[in-house]
Design an enzyme around this catalytic site. Structure first.
Site, PDB file in Angstrom:
ATOM      1  N   CYS A 127       0.836  -1.210   0.000  1.00 41.08           N
ATOM      2  CA  CYS A 127       0.000   0.000   0.000  1.00 41.08           C
ATOM      3  C   CYS A 127       0.866   1.252   0.000  1.00 41.08           C
ATOM      4  O   CYS A 127       0.470   2.280  -0.541  1.00 41.08           O
ATOM      5  CB  CYS A 127      -0.931  -0.017   1.202  1.00 41.08           C
ATOM      6  SG  CYS A 127      -2.244  -1.255   1.101  1.00 41.08           S
ATOM      7  N   CYS A 183      14.301   8.076  -7.246  1.00 44.84           N
ATOM      8  CA  CYS A 183      12.895   7.664  -7.055  1.00 44.84           C
ATOM      9  C   CYS A 183      12.476   8.107  -5.657  1.00 44.84           C
ATOM     10  O   CYS A 183      12.959   9.135  -5.167  1.00 44.84           O
ATOM     11  CB  CYS A 183      12.744   6.155  -7.251  1.00 44.84           C
ATOM     12  SG  CYS A 183      13.656   5.152  -6.053  1.00 44.84           S
TER      13      CYS A 183
END
Length: 390
Positions: free
Chosen positions: A195, A349
């Protein structure tokens, strides 16, 4: 104690008032409420799923609730983990959960296990409870919970969530299937994002956790038809439910002991591969990147391989977005070659993992580059606090 001696269980005058809406239900009544009071339920995790199911189990009058968790409350939890509040940020989740449970129902006994569930402690922790509810978010623990329940003959109420979708079932109940009948083997590490990586609609765990609480109460009451033998699938974006039939696999391996579930799910191997990717390419710190940007040089290309929605949350100045999936399918490599024009390549990232993976793919295509250690999270913490963490 799914078949308790109800003569030994008494309800106080306050409990009659508290549970009055249960007591007037013929399917519950005084006998059913006594069953709930006599019952014990172990919840693995107090996150998105654990939050609503713990609230409702406590409100329903479960007499003994055990909680296993070793995490602390974080600001990012509050969007969906409704048992916790802002004042509990930085504090243990199990303490936060216990505090809220006792506010809802002081008649609950709350047992806390502030530890990571493991093959060494699972049987001892699970053994005293009638029903186990799996509110975890990772495959090693799901297989561990399943196998412990099989060995101890405990019902396992399962739920999982991701983005806009959820699933729920009841495993190891009345000769029904267990989790290994649904998923005989774990998926390769990294194939199913967490998640934290893929996101989750905040209300979704409320629906699935509520279903888990409902199934738990039905098991204790011995009423209705449970989800044993059925996998309930929920699509919140399109508001659809559907079911899949599940049956025990007659040739499944016999579960006779607990194993190393991290190894079974390939976690150590995946971590070793990640470390190998990180060391395969040179790294630079965010402070070094800041100095490079401020130097005014234009001989480098800073590529952000996060997803577009992450890029909207916050970005490092002068970065160009080329998402990792585009690099994986080849389109991003062509786009990158067009932009490089002999410039030095720097890739980042969120935390440094996806950028390392991107650099591994690019290296095979003949493109060398440098990874930004810690990604944009490190940039936010060490360089520019105005960039949101997520």
């Amino acid at each position: 104690m799914l078949n308790p001696n109800l003569d030994e269980i008494q309800l106080t005058k306050e409990e009659y008032e508290r549970y009055s809406r249960h007591l007037i239900l013929p399917e519950v009544g005084v006998e059913g409420q006594k069953r709930l009071k006599a019952a014990s339920v172990l919840c693995i995790g107090t996150g998105g799923l654990g939050s609503p199911l713990l609230l409702y189990l406590a409100a329903a009058g479960i007499g003994r609730i055990g909680i296993v968790d070793f995490d602390v409350v974080d600001h990012s939890n509050l969007q969906r983990q409704v048992i916790h509040g802002t004042s509990w940020v930085g504090k243990p989740k199990i303490e936060s959960a216990k505090n809220r449970i006792l506010e809802i129902n002081p008649y609950c006994q709350v047992d806390l296990y502030e530890t990571r569930l493991s093959a060494e402690n699972a049987l001892d922790i699970v053994a005293p409870y009638d029903v186990v509810v799996d509110g975890t978010d990772n495959f090693p623990t799901r297989y561990l919970v399943n196998d412990a329940c099989v060995l101890l003959n405990k019902p396992n109420v399962y739920g999982s969530i991701f983005r806009f979708e959820g699933q729920a079932s009841v495993f190891n109940y009345q000769d029904g299937p267990n989790y290994r009948d649904l998923y005989p083997e774990p998926p390769p590490p990294g194939m199913v994002p967490s998640c934290a990586e893929g996101g989750v609609l905040g209300i979704l765990p409320g629906v699935i956790g509520g279903i888990q609480a409902t199934e738990t109460i039905k098991i204790i009451l011995g009423r209705g038809e449970t989800l044993s033998g059925r996998l309930l699938l929920y699509d919140s974006l399109n508001m659809k439910f559907r079911e899949l039939k599940l049956r025990p696999n007659p040739v499944r391996p016999v579960i006779d002991k607990l194993i190393d579930y991290e190894m079974f799910c390939g976690i150590p191997q995946a971590k070793a591969a990640e470390e190998a990717q990180k060391t395969a390419a040179p790294e630079m710190t965010v402070v070094e990147l800041k100095e490079l940007i401020e130097s005014g040089t234009d001989d480098f290309l800073l590529v952000d391989v996060r997803n577009p929605n992450e890029y909207e949350i916050g970005r490092i100045p002068n970065s160009v977005l080329i998402p990792l999936p585009d690099i994986e399918d080849g389109d991003g490599i062509s786009k990158l070659k067009d932009k490089l024009n002999g410039h030095r390549l720097i890739v980042h990232c969120k935390s440094g993992v996806r950028s390392a993976k991107a650099l591994g793919i690019l290296k095979e295509a003949g493109i060398e580059g440098t990874n930004v250690k810690g990604g944009i999270l490190a940039w936010s913490r060490e360089v520019d606090a105005s960039v949101p963490e997520y």
